[in-house]
Design a protein around this motif. Structure first.
Motif, PDB file in Angstrom:
ATOM      1  N   ASN A  20       1.587   3.988   2.878  1.00 19.15           N
ATOM      2  CA  ASN A  20       0.434   3.172   3.221  1.00 19.15           C
ATOM      3  C   ASN A  20       0.833   1.694   3.177  1.00 19.15           C
ATOM      4  O   ASN A  20       0.622   1.018   2.164  1.00 19.15           O
ATOM      5  CB  ASN A  20      -0.722   3.446   2.258  1.00 19.15           C
TER       6      ASN A  20
ATOM      7  N   PHE B  88      -0.472  -0.872   4.474  1.00 17.67           N
ATOM      8  CA  PHE B  88      -1.570  -1.817   4.315  1.00 17.67           C
ATOM      9  C   PHE B  88      -1.877  -2.038   2.836  1.00 17.67           C
ATOM     10  O   PHE B  88      -2.014  -3.182   2.383  1.00 17.67           O
ATOM     11  CB  PHE B  88      -2.814  -1.309   5.046  1.00 17.67           C
ATOM     12  N   GLU B  89      -1.991  -0.940   2.082  1.00 20.75           N
ATOM     13  CA  GLU B  89      -2.257  -1.068   0.655  1.00 20.75           C
ATOM     14  C   GLU B  89      -1.117  -1.801  -0.040  1.00 20.75           C
ATOM     15  O   GLU B  89      -1.346  -2.614  -0.946  1.00 20.75           O
ATOM     16  CB  GLU B  89      -2.458   0.316   0.032  1.00 20.75           C
TER      17      GLU B  89
ATOM     18  N   ILE C 287      -1.489  -5.528   0.641  1.00 19.79           N
ATOM     19  CA  ILE C 287      -2.573  -6.133  -0.139  1.00 19.79           C
ATOM     20  C   ILE C 287      -2.155  -6.280  -1.600  1.00 19.79           C
ATOM     21  O   ILE C 287      -2.430  -7.299  -2.251  1.00 19.79           O
ATOM     22  CB  ILE C 287      -3.853  -5.291  -0.017  1.00 19.79           C
TER      23      ILE C 287
ATOM     24  N   LEU D  53       1.372 -11.747   4.464  1.00 21.43           N
ATOM     25  CA  LEU D  53       0.595 -10.629   4.980  1.00 21.43           C
ATOM     26  C   LEU D  53       1.006 -10.302   6.403  1.00 21.43           C
ATOM     27  O   LEU D  53       1.189  -9.124   6.750  1.00 21.43           O
ATOM     28  CB  LEU D  53      -0.894 -10.973   4.927  1.00 21.43           C
TER      29      LEU D  53
ATOM     30  N   LEU E 271       2.783  -6.795   7.695  1.00 21.92           N
ATOM     31  CA  LEU E 271       1.935  -5.908   8.493  1.00 21.92           C
ATOM     32  C   LEU E 271       2.188  -5.991   9.993  1.00 21.92           C
ATOM     33  O   LEU E 271       1.606  -5.209  10.746  1.00 21.92           O
ATOM     34  CB  LEU E 271       0.457  -6.203   8.216  1.00 21.92           C
TER      35      LEU E 271
ATOM     36  N   THR F  23       1.328  -2.632  11.886  1.00 23.66           N
ATOM     37  CA  THR F  23       0.139  -2.720  12.734  1.00 23.66           C
ATOM     38  C   THR F  23       0.477  -2.356  14.163  1.00 23.66           C
ATOM     39  O   THR F  23      -0.259  -1.606  14.826  1.00 23.66           O
ATOM     40  CB  THR F  23      -0.453  -4.142  12.677  1.00 23.66           C
TER      41      THR F  23
ATOM     42  N   LEU G 214      -5.261  -8.648  12.812  1.00 25.47           N
ATOM     43  CA  LEU G 214      -4.267  -9.157  11.861  1.00 25.47           C
ATOM     44  C   LEU G 214      -4.201 -10.677  11.928  1.00 25.47           C
ATOM     45  O   LEU G 214      -4.119 -11.355  10.895  1.00 25.47           O
ATOM     46  CB  LEU G 214      -2.894  -8.552  12.167  1.00 25.47           C
TER      47      LEU G 214
ATOM     48  N   TYR H 186     -10.571  -6.581   8.283  1.00 25.57           N
ATOM     49  CA  TYR H 186      -9.917  -5.897   7.160  1.00 25.57           C
ATOM     50  C   TYR H 186     -10.181  -4.393   7.212  1.00 25.57           C
ATOM     51  O   TYR H 186      -9.260  -3.576   7.062  1.00 25.57           O
ATOM     52  CB  TYR H 186     -10.441  -6.488   5.856  1.00 25.57           C
TER      53      TYR H 186
ATOM     54  N   LEU I 219      -8.317  -2.715  10.213  1.00 23.75           N
ATOM     55  CA  LEU I 219      -6.882  -2.598   9.958  1.00 23.75           C
ATOM     56  C   LEU I 219      -6.585  -1.536   8.910  1.00 23.75           C
ATOM     57  O   LEU I 219      -5.651  -0.735   9.055  1.00 23.75           O
ATOM     58  CB  LEU I 219      -6.321  -3.939   9.494  1.00 23.75           C
ATOM     59  N   LYS I 220      -7.372  -1.522   7.850  1.00 25.75           N
ATOM     60  CA  LYS I 220      -7.166  -0.535   6.793  1.00 25.75           C
ATOM     61  C   LYS I 220      -7.338   0.882   7.336  1.00 25.75           C
ATOM     62  O   LYS I 220      -6.520   1.764   7.045  1.00 25.75           O
ATOM     63  CB  LYS I 220      -8.149  -0.786   5.652  1.00 25.75           C
TER      64      LYS I 220
ATOM     65  N   ILE J 243      -4.253   1.659   9.991  1.00 21.45           N
ATOM     66  CA  ILE J 243      -2.946   1.913   9.377  1.00 21.45           C
ATOM     67  C   ILE J 243      -3.023   3.104   8.430  1.00 21.45           C
ATOM     68  O   ILE J 243      -2.064   3.862   8.286  1.00 21.45           O
ATOM     69  CB  ILE J 243      -2.461   0.658   8.644  1.00 21.45           C
TER      70      ILE J 243
END
Length: 584
Positions: free
Chosen positions: A13, A15-16, A19, A95, A99, A103, A126, A309, A312-313, A316
């Motif tokens: 993951n 994205f996580e 973040i 970021l 990503l 992405t 993004l 957000y 995107l979350k 991905i």
């Protein structure tokens, strides 16, 4: 075990993981904001000292010392503000760097699976998220965290100042919550409508030739206007509510400062507080309420950033990240297709089922069959564009889904049915958008018999093509796409209707290119409807309704197709043409 599980989760993951990587920087922002808020107390406390100490003692030395201390503190405040802004930019860049690739990969995968009709929106999301991180609105929550600091100072000046400030904070927090309730939904709906409208219109404009030729422009314009009306309607409704509450907030804040000054005047008259505290309390309360005011004014940015957000979350998160795999070199082109089956996402009907065959290096397979038989789906599965629902495709003993995509691209040439050339030069398109020896580019172009055609373009191999570049004919695009598929002498080549836009000369050049690749030991899968090109094939695979109708040596399959009236639909030309192929 828990540590391994966490590491695996972050790996799958991105994205996580991105973040989480921001948390340290955001904590540092909070640390800076604390000292910024402390420094913002310099001016009101300076005024307290001037009113209560300097004016009473008439001491210029005290005033001079206060000025020096205040100036130093304000210089520190400016430095901290600059450092915090740079931290925001670093976090935004971090970021984006983490990503960018995930992405793009997720957008491409989602589009290939048919779940996302607007793949470019992910890149815009993004960018919007990065801009939010580097903007001023992101500071509001951090500054709101230190409201208790200002309240503490006000209570230290006098409990009446603190009580008024608490009441003011409760009022503005209530307005902020009311803003969430009344403005979030219309603004979010407007944002989603804008995404949909822009995506539909962009897709339509890519077919400008059809729009102009068939008089579809008024209908397209009407759809655009309807979409924009929904966007503007939502924005107008959300902004109207937000502006109304913002006006109420500003008016309330000014009234509260008057209340604070009035209360301070009473306290001074009653000798319960000094004159300096009256002015300082008003300034401190105004600074304390500023984050809430900014929150109400910047609510739209928060809504749009949250929407970006979330998209995107979800994007991905739902796209399965393919393992990088080990880079494989010296590909031979040995192909094994084992019980291959595919069911498209959102469907319960198999497009392909139980496809099994194998090819040795240097063999050419022709795939024929009626429309909607699954030929193009087979091509996409062979090159790993789609992941099969069952079974697998093995190239040199390795599952094509698990191949490192960079080395796989070096070993495989692919020409889809709809030739798509990317924004860039002819040279870049042939060289897979990378840097390459010009001699290799020219060699691929010569093999596709497009070298002289490229020479007639405005800037030759450096001619910009794509949607924003030089407009190519269908035959030119087909030949350049073929050169791209032949670039680097791949060991495995998949061509889907490579002669769809070619004339007789172009088709002969294609035959020569296929013969040369075959002589070099390349394994070739050729999907076609024309019998003229089937003559170069060693084997034929006849697909019908997603299954294997026939497979074997070319002569045997063509003899069976010609003899069986039921099987004649596998080829577009009449049976007489098929008979001539059998004789050859």
């Amino acid at each position: 075990m828990a540590r391994n599980k966490t590491a695996a989760s972050l790996k799958t993951n991105p994205f996580e993981a991105a973040i989480r990587a921001l948390r340290g920087g955001l904590a540092f922002v909070g640390f800076l904001t604390l000292f910024i808020c402390i420094c913002q107390l310099i001016v009101p406390l300076f005024m307290v000292q001037v009113y209560d100490r300097v004016l009473g003692s008439r001491s210029l030395d005290t005033l001079t010392m206060l000025i020096v201390i205040a100036a130093g503190g304000l210089i520190l405040l400016g430095a901290l503000e600059y450092i915090r802004s740079r931290v925001y930019h670093v976090l935004g860049d971090r970021l984006a760097r983490r990503l960018n690739a995930p992405t793009l990969e997720a957008a491409v995968s989602d589009n290939l699976d048919g779940r996302n009709n607007h793949p470019g929106q992910a890149l815009r999301d993004l960018s919007d998220l990065r801009q939010f991180l580097t903007g001023s609105t992101i500071s509001v929550p951090f500054e709101a965290m230190f409201v208790p600091l200002f309240l503490t100072v006000l209570f230290m000046l006098h409990w009446v100042y603190g009580a008024i400030a608490v009441g003011a904070a409760i009022m503005l927090v209530t307005l902020s919550l009311l803003m969430e309730m009344v403005a979030r939904r219309p603004l979010a709906e407007a944002n989603e409508a804008a995404v949909k409208s822009t995506g539909q219109t962009s897709a339509a404009l890519r077919n400008a030739e059809v729009i102009q030729a068939m008089g579809m422009l008024p209908a397209i314009a009407r759809r655009w206007e309807e979409g924009q009306y929904k966007v503007l309607q939502g924005l107008d409704e959300g902004n109207r509510r937000a502006r109304a509450l913002s006006a109420v907030s500003k008016t309330l804040r000014y009234l509260l400062q008057i209340v604070m000054m009035s209360a301070g005047a009473i306290l001074v008259i009653e000798r319960m507080a000094s004159p300096g505290t009256m002015v300082a309390a008003s300034i401190i309360m105004g600074r304390m309420l500023l984050p809430f005011d900014h929150l109400i004014e910047g609510w739209r940015q928060f809504v749009f950033a949250r929407a970006a957000y979330t998209r995107l979350k979800d994007l991905i998160g739902r796209v399965e990240t393919r393992p990088a795999g080990m880079a494989l070199t010296n590909a031979e082109g040995r192909l094994v297709v084992d019980r291959l089956g595919f069911i498209p996402p959102g469907s319960d009907r198999a497009v392909l089922r139980n496809i099994t065959f194998s090819l040795e290096p240097g063999e050419v397979l022709g795939v024929i069959g009626p429309s909607a038989a699954g030929k193009s789906t087979l091509a996409r599965l062979l090159v790993g564009v789609w992941k099969p629902t069952q079974g697998a495709v093995y190239l040199d003993g390795q599952n094509v889904v698990n191949w490192d995509r960079a080395s796989f691209g070096d070993a495989v040439g692919y020409l889809p049915q709809s030739v798509s050339l990317l924004e860039g030069t002819v040279r870049e398109n042939i060289a897979h958008m990378g840097e390459a020896d010009p001699a290799r580019v020219v060699a691929a172009a010569r093999r596709a018999d497009v070298h002289e055609t490229i020479g007639t373009l405005p800037h030759g191999y450096d001619t910009e093509i794509g949607e924003q570049g030089y407009s190519l004919s269908g035959g030119q695009r087909q030949r350049i796409g073929l050169a791209r598929a032949l670039f680097g002498d791949p060991a495995f080549i998949v061509l889907d209707e490579p002669n769809a836009n070619l004339d007789q000369t172009g088709e002969q050049a294609l035959m020569n290119a296929l013969a040369a690749a075959k002589a070099d030991g390349a394994t070739i899968v050729l999907i076609t409807h024309r019998p003229s090109i089937v003559g170069v094939c060693d084997k034929l695979l006849v697909l019908r309704d997603g299954g294997m109708a026939q497979f074997g040596p070319r002569a045997d399959v063509l003899r069976s197709v010609t003899a069986s009236g039921k099987s004649e639909g596998a080829l577009t030309p009449p049976a007489a043409g098929v008979a001539r192929l059998v004789k050859s």
